[in-house]
Design a protein around this motif. Structure first.
Motif, short mmCIF file in Angstrom:
data_model
loop_
_atom_site.label_atom_id
_atom_site.label_comp_id
_atom_site.label_asym_id
_atom_site.label_seq_id
_atom_site.Cartn_x
_atom_site.Cartn_y
_atom_site.Cartn_z
N ALA A 129 -0.97 -0.71 -2.12
CA ALA A 129 -0.76 0.31 -1.09
C ALA A 129 -1.85 1.39 -1.18
CB ALA A 129 0.62 0.95 -1.24
N ASP A 130 -2.18 1.79 -2.40
CA ASP A 130 -3.26 2.77 -2.58
C ASP A 130 -4.58 2.21 -2.04
OD1 ASP A 130 -1.46 4.42 -3.85
OD2 ASP A 130 -2.31 4.17 -5.86
N GLY A 131 -4.85 0.95 -2.33
CA GLY A 131 -6.07 0.32 -1.84
C GLY A 131 -6.13 0.31 -0.32
N PHE A 132 -5.01 -0.02 0.30
CA PHE A 132 -4.95 -0.04 1.76
C PHE A 132 -5.21 1.35 2.32
CE2 PHE A 132 -2.49 0.64 5.65
CZ PHE A 132 -3.08 -0.31 6.49
N ALA A 133 -4.51 2.35 1.77
CA ALA A 133 -4.66 3.73 2.27
C ALA A 133 -6.07 4.24 2.06
CB ALA A 133 -3.66 4.65 1.57
N ILE B 26 -8.65 5.68 4.96
CA ILE B 26 -9.16 7.06 5.09
C ILE B 26 -10.29 7.40 4.11
CG2 ILE B 26 -6.98 7.94 5.97
CD1 ILE B 26 -6.61 9.33 3.23
N GLY B 27 -10.61 6.48 3.23
CA GLY B 27 -11.65 6.72 2.24
C GLY B 27 -11.05 7.00 0.87
N GLN B 28 -11.69 6.46 -0.16
CA GLN B 28 -11.16 6.60 -1.51
C GLN B 28 -11.02 8.05 -1.94
OE1 GLN B 28 -13.81 4.01 -3.77
NE2 GLN B 28 -12.11 2.61 -4.07
N ALA C 229 -5.77 13.74 -1.57
CA ALA C 229 -4.45 13.95 -0.97
C ALA C 229 -3.33 13.55 -1.94
CB ALA C 229 -4.33 13.14 0.32
N LEU C 230 -3.52 12.47 -2.67
CA LEU C 230 -2.51 12.00 -3.63
C LEU C 230 -2.27 13.04 -4.72
CD1 LEU C 230 -0.73 9.67 -4.75
CD2 LEU C 230 -2.76 8.87 -5.98
#
Length: 155
Positions: free
Chosen positions: A14-18, A22-24, A30-31
């Motif tokens: 999920a982190d990879g998708f997000a 929007i960019g790493q 944001a996280l």
């Protein structure tokens, strides 16, 4: 153990998708910002709710109320705590530092002042959520009080 392992893998995906979306760096910022705000919220708000409940009062919007506690020191401490936390074999989510490592992000930078309203009628939502949280905490305090009276033999 298998469920925890699987759940952590899903979180990494999920982190990879997000981050692809929007960019790493933006995602990592944001996280950590979200988690730091959550850390401050969990440390401060329940104590203040209890304080006001004892006076038969209620904070109408916890989300606006907490902004007074967003000092540089509180943000720095909360961010430090978030980044130091480690997951264990039994945790369902990887730690924030593990998530950042998986994204290959070394540093994060964010500003608390940049909060944006993301929901239609955000204020209405915040006020309703504040009331629900206050009622839940009042309920748990009431149960704790009853338990104490039972232990002391009053009931």
């Amino acid at each position: 153990l298998i469920c925890s392992w699987y759940s952590r893998r899903v979180e990494f995906r999920a982190d990879g998708f997000a981050s692809d979306f929007i960019g790493q760096q933006s995602f990592a910022n944001a996280l950590v910002k979200y988690c730091a705000i959550g850390e401050i919220f969990e440390e401060i708000i329940p104590k203040h709710i209890v304080h006001y409940l004892k006076q038969d009062k209620q904070i109408t919007n916890l989300y606006t109320y907490i902004t007074q506690f967003f000092s540089k020191d509180n943000i720095r401490t909360a961010t430090h705590e978030v980044l130091l936390a480690k997951s264990t074999w039994w945790t369902t989510h990887p730690s924030i530092s593990e998530r950042l490592e998986a994204l290959r992000v070394k540093n994060v930078k964010f500003s608390i002042a940049e909060n944006k309203h993301i929901l239609k009628d955000q204020l209405k939502f915040e006020m309703a959520a504040s009331e629900i949280m206050t009622h839940k905490l009042a309920y748990w305090l009431h149960l704790a009080s009853i338990t104490e009276h039972v232990r002391e033999g009053d009931i």
